[in-house]
Enzyme design. Sequence first.
Site, PDB file in Angstrom:
ATOM      1  CG  ASN A 103      42.905 -13.538 -99.961  1.00  0.00           C
ATOM      2  OD1 ASN A 103      42.757 -14.742 -99.738  1.00  0.00           O
ATOM      3  ND2 ASN A 103      42.235 -12.899-100.903  1.00  0.00           N
ATOM      4  CG  HIS A 131      37.963 -15.494 -98.542  1.00  0.00           C
ATOM      5  ND1 HIS A 131      39.188 -16.060 -98.243  1.00  0.00           N
ATOM      6  CD2 HIS A 131      38.178 -14.672 -99.613  1.00  0.00           C
ATOM      7  CE1 HIS A 131      40.090 -15.596 -99.101  1.00  0.00           C
ATOM      8  NE2 HIS A 131      39.517 -14.757 -99.928  1.00  0.00           N
ATOM      9  CB  CYS A 177      38.880 -17.101-102.113  1.00  0.00           C
ATOM     10  SG  CYS A 177      40.413 -16.360-102.691  1.00  0.00           S
TER      11      CYS A 177
HETATM   12  N1  ACO Z   1      50.119   0.798-102.512  1.00  0.00           N
HETATM   13  C1  ACO Z   1      49.941   2.077-102.850  1.00  0.00           C
HETATM   14  N2  ACO Z   1      49.079   2.466-103.803  1.00  0.00           N
HETATM   15  C2  ACO Z   1      48.366   1.516-104.431  1.00  0.00           C
HETATM   16  C3  ACO Z   1      48.501   0.147-104.111  1.00  0.00           C
HETATM   17  C4  ACO Z   1      49.432  -0.198-103.117  1.00  0.00           C
HETATM   18  N3  ACO Z   1      49.622  -1.463-102.736  1.00  0.00           N
HETATM   19  N4  ACO Z   1      47.669  -0.540-104.910  1.00  0.00           N
HETATM   20  C5  ACO Z   1      47.024   0.320-105.677  1.00  0.00           C
HETATM   21  N5  ACO Z   1      47.448   1.568-105.410  1.00  0.00           N
HETATM   22  C6  ACO Z   1      47.027   2.817-106.016  1.00  0.00           C
HETATM   23  C7  ACO Z   1      46.581   2.629-107.449  1.00  0.00           C
HETATM   24  O1  ACO Z   1      47.687   2.640-108.333  1.00  0.00           O
HETATM   25  C8  ACO Z   1      45.678   3.819-107.650  1.00  0.00           C
HETATM   26  O2  ACO Z   1      46.469   4.940-107.863  1.00  0.00           O
HETATM   27  P1  ACO Z   1      46.111   5.972-109.045  1.00  0.00           P
HETATM   28  O3  ACO Z   1      44.755   6.495-108.660  1.00  0.00           O
HETATM   29  O4  ACO Z   1      47.208   6.966-108.973  1.00  0.00           O
HETATM   30  O5  ACO Z   1      46.065   5.139-110.305  1.00  0.00           O
HETATM   31  C9  ACO Z   1      45.045   3.993-106.273  1.00  0.00           C
HETATM   32  O6  ACO Z   1      45.885   3.308-105.347  1.00  0.00           O
HETATM   33  C10 ACO Z   1      43.661   3.407-106.208  1.00  0.00           C
HETATM   34  O7  ACO Z   1      43.694   2.088-106.770  1.00  0.00           O
HETATM   35  P2  ACO Z   1      42.460   1.145-106.752  1.00  0.00           P
HETATM   36  O8  ACO Z   1      42.840  -0.152-107.372  1.00  0.00           O
HETATM   37  O9  ACO Z   1      41.301   1.871-107.313  1.00  0.00           O
HETATM   38  O10 ACO Z   1      42.308   0.980-105.164  1.00  0.00           O
HETATM   39  P3  ACO Z   1      41.061   0.536-104.335  1.00  0.00           P
HETATM   40  O11 ACO Z   1      40.576   1.612-103.493  1.00  0.00           O
HETATM   41  O12 ACO Z   1      40.046  -0.178-105.200  1.00  0.00           O
HETATM   42  O13 ACO Z   1      41.713  -0.545-103.367  1.00  0.00           O
HETATM   43  C11 ACO Z   1      41.865  -2.949-103.214  1.00  0.00           C
HETATM   44  C12 ACO Z   1      42.349  -1.691-103.928  1.00  0.00           C
HETATM   45  C13 ACO Z   1      42.308  -2.886-101.770  1.00  0.00           C
HETATM   46  C14 ACO Z   1      42.495  -4.149-103.892  1.00  0.00           C
HETATM   47  C15 ACO Z   1      40.322  -3.000-103.299  1.00  0.00           C
HETATM   48  O14 ACO Z   1      39.893  -2.829-104.630  1.00  0.00           O
HETATM   49  C16 ACO Z   1      39.772  -4.260-102.778  1.00  0.00           C
HETATM   50  O15 ACO Z   1      39.744  -4.509-101.599  1.00  0.00           O
HETATM   51  N6  ACO Z   1      39.294  -5.140-103.661  1.00  0.00           N
HETATM   52  C17 ACO Z   1      38.883  -6.463-103.291  1.00  0.00           C
HETATM   53  C18 ACO Z   1      39.848  -7.372-103.888  1.00  0.00           C
HETATM   54  C19 ACO Z   1      40.262  -8.516-103.021  1.00  0.00           C
HETATM   55  O16 ACO Z   1      40.074  -8.578-101.820  1.00  0.00           O
HETATM   56  N7  ACO Z   1      40.875  -9.443-103.685  1.00  0.00           N
HETATM   57  C20 ACO Z   1      41.423 -10.574-103.040  1.00  0.00           C
HETATM   58  C21 ACO Z   1      41.394 -11.738-103.927  1.00  0.00           C
HETATM   59  S1  ACO Z   1      39.808 -12.185-104.281  1.00  0.00           S
HETATM   60  C22 ACO Z   1      39.145 -12.665-102.957  1.00  0.00           C
HETATM   61  O17 ACO Z   1      39.772 -13.243-102.127  1.00  0.00           O
HETATM   62  C23 ACO Z   1      37.777 -12.369-102.878  1.00  0.00           C
END
Ligand code: ACO
Length: 333
Positions: free
Chosen positions: A288, A258, A117
């Site tokens: 993304n 990004h 990215c």
């Molecule tokens: N739908 C419903 N529930 C979900 C989903 C989904 N798509 N994905 C995860 N969950 C659930 C999980 O299973 C978990 O449930 P549990 O507590 O019962 O186990 C709960 O939601 C929380 O999961 P987390 O992974 O802790 O969720 P978080 O609040 O961290 O959000 C996210 C996830 C949106 C991916 C966040 O961590 C984030 O924005 N991270 C940045 C990652 C990113 O942007 N990556 C892109 C690629 S890299 C880049 O471009 C930089």
Amino acid sequence: MVQQSGTGVALTGCGSAIPAQVLSNHDLSQVVDTSDEWIADRTGIRQRRLADPTTSLSQLAVTAAQSAITMAGIQPIDIDLIILATSSPDDLFGTAAKVQAELGATRAAAFDLTAACSGFVFGLVNAAQFIRTGAYETVLLIGADMLSRWVDWDDRRTCVLFGDGAGAVVLQANEPDRLLGFELRSDGSLNRSLTLSAQPQPKVLTADVIAAQGSYQPIVMDGREVYRFAVQRVPEVIEKALHRAGYSIGQVDWLLLHQANQRILDAIAQRLKIPTEKVISNLANYGNTSAASIPLALDEAVRQGKIRPGDTIAASGFGAGLSWGATLFQWGR
Ligand code: ACO
């Protein structure tokens, strides 16, 4: 081609391309256990574009490049170098040369650059060096990715995030220099947080020799770690690029990050004290798109008349590697 004198750089054209298929959050809730509410709340994404099996990365890259070439007012034959930033090439040997041929940019050398990215920002700095040394006059930089090919469509934590697309810019020799400052960083010790890694299968050739046959495992991500990394490290490189240019935050017209996640964009803008109206965001429509996200957002904003010639843009890419970087530039000649 200019052989001697070093010169400045300007971004003189941009373009973008997206595949036709739309996958909404509602559609995705039929594929994995998720909902529009969860995805929109946590990421800001509402829908994404996905390439069908007949659409190649090079097709999207060529379409984006043609628009950028037209806007710059040049011909493909004028291009000295093509850099294709991508992590999802049509061919692991490289896709840039295919793009070169399809564009008819017969004078241009062409290569792929992989920095996930961060690929567009790393590519922009790379392209500028060839121009600043006087080696080349005109460089086409494309950021294109189809991560839909590589996500695990059973993993709701990752498959909701990504979309496909391409964006391109033309860089030309120019005085004054419109690339004002940059900072690039990598930290491979955090590599495990976001991977699309080879998963070689053993192939026994003789009693003593085992080869490793190629295949890749889908994208694996520690979302929380990536979130923390982005929010902490991206403001640092933007501040560094500004410092190098002798600019202050108040002189930035647009923050062009990004397009990973709206919460990341908001948190970074808040840390930098940049007001929301200066933050470019189109991830609701595309998700993304990795190396494509910055040029895709740039192209939309330029064509909407939001970003105007002379505007000062702080752009930052961040992602797998881990890698991150920022550039400060003024749009146009
Ligand atoms: N739908 C419903 N529930 C979900 C989903 C989904 N798509 N994905 C995860 N969950 C659930 C999980 O299973 C978990 O449930 P549990 O507590 O019962 O186990 C709960 O939601 C929380 O999961 P987390 O992974 O802790 O969720 P978080 O609040 O961290 O959000 C996210 C996830 C949106 C991916 C966040 O961590 C984030 O924005 N991270 C940045 C990652 C990113 O942007 N990556 C892109 C690629 S890299 C880049 O471009 C930089």
